[in-house]
Design an enzyme around this catalytic site. Structure first.
Site, mmCIF file in Angstrom:
data_model
loop_
_atom_site.group_PDB
_atom_site.id
_atom_site.type_symbol
_atom_site.label_atom_id
_atom_site.label_comp_id
_atom_site.label_asym_id
_atom_site.label_seq_id
_atom_site.Cartn_x
_atom_site.Cartn_y
_atom_site.Cartn_z
ATOM 1 N N CYS A 1 0.858 -1.059 0.142
ATOM 2 C CA CYS A 1 0.039 -0.034 -0.113
ATOM 3 C C CYS A 1 0.841 1.158 0.082
ATOM 4 O O CYS A 1 0.289 2.406 -0.261
ATOM 5 C CB CYS A 1 -0.971 0.063 1.118
ATOM 6 S SG CYS A 1 -1.733 -1.424 1.270
ATOM 7 N N HIS B 1 -2.769 7.905 6.218
ATOM 8 C CA HIS B 1 -3.112 6.830 5.545
ATOM 9 C C HIS B 1 -4.578 6.593 5.619
ATOM 10 O O HIS B 1 -5.255 6.085 4.815
ATOM 11 C CB HIS B 1 -2.039 5.671 5.942
ATOM 12 C CG HIS B 1 -2.091 4.445 5.322
ATOM 13 N ND1 HIS B 1 -1.895 4.361 3.842
ATOM 14 C CD2 HIS B 1 -2.265 3.003 5.790
ATOM 15 C CE1 HIS B 1 -2.273 2.965 3.655
ATOM 16 N NE2 HIS B 1 -2.463 2.269 4.485
ATOM 17 N N HIS C 1 -9.584 2.303 -0.412
ATOM 18 C CA HIS C 1 -8.114 2.248 -0.326
ATOM 19 C C HIS C 1 -7.526 1.676 -1.754
ATOM 20 O O HIS C 1 -7.973 0.579 -1.854
ATOM 21 C CB HIS C 1 -7.806 1.187 0.821
ATOM 22 C CG HIS C 1 -6.419 1.064 1.075
ATOM 23 N ND1 HIS C 1 -5.281 1.797 0.146
ATOM 24 C CD2 HIS C 1 -5.594 0.415 2.255
ATOM 25 C CE1 HIS C 1 -4.138 1.423 0.621
ATOM 26 N NE2 HIS C 1 -4.168 0.595 1.731
#
Lengths: 398, 329
Positions: free
Chosen positions: A159, A292, A327
Site C-alpha cells: 500500500c 493513510h 483504499h
C-alpha cells in the site's frame, strides 16, 4: 545540495472522477465513491462495497487510446498518465524523462478469469490473459504507448508503492539523473485482492469510517495518480508554473509483522519524522496531513498514536481521503499526492466523511469540515503497507 | 557511480557460494535451486511457513550479511520480477476452485511482492529504508540503482541488495506456452530461479568488486541492442576488459552474444553464467554473485588464469538488457 523536484501537473482517476478536476469537484461536494461493484465480477458484490472507477475497460481504453485487452491497472495508469503528461509532451524535447510507476496487482484481473482453466488445461487458455501478469508489464505497456524510452521502472511495496515512486523520482531529479519524471502508480480492483482482504477480516460491509472509534475496516478502491515532476531547468524550458515541490520523503520499515502495524506505529513515526527532517521542517510547519487512514482498527490506532507522538498537542488538520476513494492500494500514494498538491494549490482541507465518534486511544480529532482557501504551506502524506513498508512525503509551496 | 560490493550470498541450481563445489553445473532443462540446510539460518517454526522465494531470499541474505560480518544492514533493496509465485498460485487456485469461499489468509499475506524484503527486515530487525522493484528483466538492476540513490543520501551506510525469483510448476508452464522456456519440442531456453544478495556501500575496501556503471535499456532488435552496448563500451573504455560475463543460454537467440564475442570482446576471456543458473528475470544477480565469488576464490575455475581487474557483464532477459562495468579494487 539536491535540486528541488517541482510538481508541474497531475493525472488522476478514481471512483470519484475520471480526471483531477472531476475528483476535485467530488471532494469539494463531499461525494463518496464507495458503492456496489458494477464491473468487478465477484461473489461478494452485495456484501462488500468498493470504490470502483465508473468506467468499463472498453471505455477506459477508448479514453486513453489504447487496446481494451490490457489489464485494467494498465488502463487506469494510461488514463492518468495521459492527463499529467500530454500537455507537456511536445515541450520537453531532449529532456531526460523517466516513468516511475507502481502497482500491486499487475495483470491479476485477467489472470484470475482463466486460472481455473489454466490449472486444468493450460494449453487452452488465451495467452492474452496471462501475458501481462507481471507488475512490470503494465508499466511497460504504458511506457511504450507514450514513448518513454529512458528510465522506466515499477515499484511494489504493497500500500505504500506509489509514494515510493514519487520519492525515487524526487531523488533522481534531485541528483540530476532525470530532468522530468512522471511518478505515481495504479491498481485495479480484483477478486484476488478482495478475497485476500476478506480473509484478513478487515473489509467494512458499509462505507468505511476512518479514525472513528467504531470503525469496522476498509473499502477497497481502484485508480491511478501521477505527478509530473520537473527540475527547474525543465520547468523553465516549457514555461511551466509549479504547483509545489516535493520537499521531503522517507521510507522506513516497521519490522513488526507481515500485515499488522506495531501498536505504537514505530515505522510510521520513523517515516514521518525522517520526511520532516529531509524537508528541513518542524512538525509545527505542517498545515495538513493526508493520513493513510484506511479505517481498520489496527492502522488508524497505530497511525494515530504515531501522529500524536510526532505532533504532540498540536496536530494540524488531518484527514483520510480514503473515505471518498476507498483504499486504492498501490495507487494510494499517487492518488493522495495529487490530493495533497490540490490542497497546496487551493488551500483545501478535506473533511473525513462519515466520522462520528472520537477514538478512545487517540486524542486528536480528524478534520470533518471542508475548508477552501486555508493557508496551506506544507502537506504531509502518509502511505503504510504490508511487509512493514512505511513511507511519508512532504509537499510544499514552491 | 561507485558502489562497492562487500559480500555475496547465492542460492542457485549450482549450489551456494559458501561451498567448495560452487558453481556445480546441472544438466537439465529446468534448473531448480539446490537448497541449503536452513538449520543455522532460519528458525524451524518460521521455515515451515515460508515459500521457496522467501526462504531462499532470506538464506541468501543471511549468507551475505554473515560474510560481510554484520548482523543487520541499514537498508534493504530487492528486485523480483514475479514476486512470491507459490503463494500467489496457491491462493488463486483455492479462490477459483472454491468459488471465493472458505479461504484462509496465510498464502494471501505472503503473496505480495515485497514479502521477501519485509520478512528480511522482520527477521533481522531492520527499521531502515526498504524497497522492492518489480520491473521485469530490470528488477535487480533497479534495486542496485536504488542503492546508489540511497547511499548518496546516507553515505557510509550498508545496504542489503538482492535479486530473487522462484520457478513454480505454474510459471514454468505459462512461460513454456509463451515460448520462453524449453518445452517438449525442445524450443526455448533452460528455465531457472535463484536468490543472490549482497552487502553494498559507498565505502572502498580492498578486495571488493566496485560497480562503476550500469546501463539498462530495452531493445526489440539485435542491431539496436548491439549499438547500445557499443555506446556503453565507449563511455567506459572497456575494450581492454580482462573478462566478460554474459548471459548466453545456448539457443538461436544467442546471435546477440555471438556478435559481441566476435567484435567488442573478440580477445577477452568469457564466462557464460546461465549454464549454472538457467534463465530468469533476475539472473543478473547470480552473475554478480559469481563475479564476487570468483574475485575471492579465483577465476581459475572458469579456466581464466590471468589477473582480473576489469570485468564487463552483459545480459538480457527477453528484450530487457543490461550492461555492467566493474572493477576489482
Amino acid at each position: 545540495m539536491a535540486q528541488p523536484a517541482y510538481i508541474v501537473n497531475t493525472g488522476l482517476i478514481t471512483a470519484i472522477g475520471n480526471d483531477t478536476e472531476s475528483c476535485k469537484a467530488s471532494l469539494l461536494a463531499e461525494r463518496s465513491g464507495v458503492g456496489k461493484a458494477e464491473y468487478l465480477q465477484t461473489h461478494w458484490k452485495d456484501e462488500f462495497p468498493v470504490a470502483e472507477v465508473k468506467a468499463s475497460n472498453e471505455e477506459l481504453a477508448m479514453k486513453a487510446g489504447v487496446a481494451a485487452n490490457w489489464p485494467r491497472t494498465a488502463l487506469l495508469s494510461a488514463v492518468a498518465v495521459a492527463e499529467a503528461w500530454l500537455p507537456y509532451a511536445d515541450k520537453l524535447q531532449g529532456m531526460r524523462t523517466g516513468f516511475i510507476s507502481a502497482n500491486t496487482v499487475g495483470g491479476m484481473d485477467l489472470t484470475e478469469q482463466v486460472y481455473k482453466q489454466f490449472n486444468q488445461a493450460p494449453e487452452t487458455v488465451p495467452m492474452d490473459n496471462l501475458r501481462h501478469h507481471e507488475c512490470g508489464a503494465g508499466t511497460q505497456l504504458v511506457a511504450q504507448h507514450f514513448g518513454f524510452s529512458g528510465f522506466v521502472t515499477t515499484i511494489s511495496t504493497a500500500c505504500s508503492s506509489s509514494a515510493n515512486s514519487i520519492m525515487m523520482a524526487a531523488q533522481m531529479i534531485g541528483n540530476g539523473m532525470l530532468d522530468v519524471a512522471i511518478a505515481g502508480g495504479a491498481d485495479s480492483l480484483s477478486k484476488f485482492t478482495l478475497n485476500g482482504f476478506n480473509t484478513l477480516m478487515i473489509l467494512d460491509k458499509q462505507p468505511c469510517q476512518p479514525f472513528d472509534n467504531n470503525r469496522r475496516g476498509l473499502n477497497l478502491g481502484e485508480g491511478a495518480g501521477y505527478l509530473l515532476l520537473m527540475s527547474e531547468r525543465a520547468m523553465k524550458a516549457c514555461d511551466a508554473i509549479p504547483i509545489g515541490i516535493v520537499s521531503g520523503y522517507a521510507n522506513a520499515n516497521d519490522a513488526y509483522h507481515q500485515t499488522a502495524s506495531s501498536p505504537d506505529g514505530r515505522g510510521n513515526k520513523l517515516a514521518m519524522g525522517n520526511a520532516l527532517k529531509k524537508a528541513g521542517l518542524k512538525a509545527a510547519d505542517i498545515s495538513y496531513i493526508n493520513l493513510h487512514g484506511t479505517g481498520t482498527a489496527n492502522n488508524d490506532s497505530s497511525e494515530g498514536k504515531a501522529v500524536a507522538a510526532i505532533f504532540e498537542d498540536n496536530v494540524p488538520f488531518a484527514s483520510s481521503t480514503k473515505s471518498y476513494t476507498g483504499h486504492t492500494l498501490g495507487a494510494a500514494g499517487g492518488v493522495e499526492a495529487v490530493f495533497s498538491a490540490l490542497s497546496l494549490q487551493h488551500g483545501i482541507v478535506y473533511p473525513t466523511l462519515r466520522w462520528e465518534t472520537q477514538m478512545e486511544d487517540v486524542a486528536f480529532k480528524p478534520a470533518t469540515t471542508l475548508q477552501v482557501g486555508a493557508d496551506i504551506q506544507h502537506v504531509l502524506s502518509n502511505s503504510f503497507g504490508f511487509g512493514g513498508n512505511c513511507s511519508s512525503l512532504v509537499f510544499s509551496k514552491a | 557511480m561507485e558502489l562497492y560490493i562487500h559480500s555475496a550470498g547465492i542460492i542457485s541450481a549450482a549450489g551456494s557460494n559458501n561451498t567448495d563445489t560452487f558453481p556445480a553445473r546441472q544438466e537439465a532443462d529446468v534448473l531448480y535451486c539446490a537448497e541449503p540446510d536452513y538449520k543455522d539460518m532460519i528458525p524451524p517454526m518460521q521455515l515451515r511457513r515460508m515459500s521457496k522465494a522467501v526462504r531462499i531470499g532470506i538464506a541468501a541474505s543471511k549468507m551475505s550479511l554473515q560474510q560481510a560480518g554484520i548482523e543487520k544492514p541499514d537498508a534493504i533493496s530487492v528486485g523480483t520480477a514475479m514476486g512470491c509465485l507459490q503463494d500467489t498460485e496457491f491462493f488463486l487456485t483455492k479462490m477459483t476452485e472454491q468459488e471465493e469461499q472458505m479461504l484462509t489468509p496465510t498464502a494471501f499475506i505472503q503473496s505480495t511482492h515485497n514479502t521477501v524484503s519485509g520478512q528480511i527486515a522482520l527477521l533481522v530487525g531492520c527499521y531502515g529504508h526498504n524497497l522492492t522493484y518489480v520491473h521485469r528483466g530490470h528488477s535487480f538492476e533497479h534495486a542496485m540503482i536504488n542503492a546508489v540513490l540511497y547511499l548518496q543520501e546516507q553515505p557510509g551506510e550498508q545496504m542489503l541488495v538482492g535479486g530473487i525469483d522462484e520457478l513454480t510448476t505454474g510459471s514454468l508452464k505459462a512461460m513454456q506456452l509463451a515460448g520462453l522456456y524449453k518445452d517438449a519440442n525442445n524450443n526455448g531456453v533452460v528455465a531457472g530461479e535463484g536468490a543472490a544478495f549482497f552487502v553494498a556501500s559507498d565505502t572502498a575496501v580492498a578486495n571488493t568488486v566496485c560497480i562503476k556503471d550500469i546501463d539498462c535499456f530495452t531493445a526489440y532488435d539485435m542491431q539496436e541492442a548491439l549499438q547500445q552496448v557499443r555506446r556503453f563500451a565507449e563511455r567506459n573504455a572497456i575494450a581492454d576488459a580482462d573478462c566478460w560475463v554474459n548471459g548466453m543460454h545456448g539457443d538461436e537467440r544467442d546471435g546477440f552474444y555471438n556478435a559481441l564475442s566476435t567484435s567488442l570482446f573478440s580477445n577477452v576471456p568469457v564466462i557464460s553464467f546461465k549454464q549454472y543458473c538457467g534463465e530468469y528475470a533476475t539472473a543478473s544477480s547470480f552473475a554478480l554473485g559469481l563475479i564476487v565469488d570468483a574475485m575471492k576464490n579465483g577465476f581459475s575455475k572458469y579456466g581464466i588464469d590471468k589477473s582480473i581487474r576489469k570485468v564487463v557483464m552483459v545480459n538480457h532477459y527477453k528484450h530487457y538488457y543490461s550492461c555492467w562495468y566493474m572493477k576489482i579494487v
